[in-house]
Scaffold this active site. Sequence first.
Site, PDB file in Angstrom:
ATOM      1  N   LYS A 176       0.679  -0.795   0.130  1.00  0.00           N
ATOM      2  CA  LYS A 176       0.447   0.118  -0.011  1.00  0.00           C
ATOM      3  C   LYS A 176       0.650   1.404   0.020  1.00  0.00           C
ATOM      4  O   LYS A 176       1.781   0.949   0.026  1.00  0.00           O
ATOM      5  CB  LYS A 176      -1.406   0.049   1.209  1.00  0.00           C
ATOM      6  N   HIS A 185      -1.603   3.790  -7.219  1.00  0.00           N
ATOM      7  CA  HIS A 185      -2.583   4.381  -7.540  1.00  0.00           C
ATOM      8  C   HIS A 185      -2.254   5.523  -8.505  1.00  0.00           C
ATOM      9  O   HIS A 185      -3.577   6.599  -7.663  1.00  0.00           O
ATOM     10  CB  HIS A 185      -3.326   4.272  -6.241  1.00  0.00           C
TER      11      HIS A 185
END
Length: 351
Positions: free
Chosen positions: A75, A93
């Site tokens: 992450k 992302h």
Amino acid sequence: MTHLWVRAEQRPNEERVGLTPEGAKALIASGIRVTVEESHVRAIPIDGYKDAGCEIAAENSWPEAPADAIIFGLKELPEDGTPLPHRHIMFGHAYKGQHSGRALLERFKAGGGTLYDLEYLVEENGRRVAAFGYWAGYAGAAVTLKTWAAQQRGEECPPVGVYPGKDVLNAELLAELDATGQARPRAIVIGALGRVGTGAADLCEAMGVSVTKWDMAETASGGPFPEILEHDLYLNCIFARPGTPVFVPREALTAQRNLTAIGDVACDPDSDYNPVPVYDRATTWDHPALRVATDPILDVTAIDNLPSMLPVESSEDYAAQLLPSLLTLTALENGVWGRAAATYNTHIEGI
């Protein structure tokens, strides 16, 4: 020598890891140096990595790793604005219109590093080599059903947490649903043929919930899709991209509908292509559901690290999928890594 540095995760409620001790042992046997940071939250204990022959580093010491080390995490990194000089393997992302993505790319450009985005590690046919999708769908459906059960009690969904395994989660959720005294809700899964949708449908079916399964064929018209509003639950398992239809428009907030809970497993609320534009921010483990309408009620769940609810199963599954690619890190300019670098270079232009 190729040096893979497995960092500790710094995101709250993140206990997953992309490499198991067995995988680390295979990498070392292939001639790759492996360093694993200590972690106070990782679901897989550090002793297994020690036994596999890994070097052990202090938690969160990756910024001081050797310049040639490839930093591997899952992450996001802390959003402190610091330049990023290393090569990083992670979920960035940053390529799908997310407004926070530009800031990350600016950090890589400032530091001279490279992002090998795990979402863009693909075979020549474009298929991802590894994904957490199944367990994201499984956990996302569970949280959505917890939200529905809370609605039957006249409440909002309480906090969720980590489970030692899916059997524990299933037993808890079955008890919650039975305690409502209501017939099971009806669910529709869009993206049902993919990994995410399969996981979502499997969880629903394990709970005795009937599932309407839609994929590309059923959504090719581009909408509108009034059938979604006829279901009690909608599980969005299609990742946002240019051309993705809007499945639940803002007009649905005040429309007559059975729909009371949306599980946006893809969770791209800040994307320009968000197919569920009735909400504008991700939800959290402490507050899993965002109430976006009250008459009639509509709650949205959109937690962006859902597989961490089942960290052992999701880690083992993902690590097994990814290991064959990690074994090719010695030829970083070729194959999946070369394609990921090319994708990064395309998106860094103009930053």
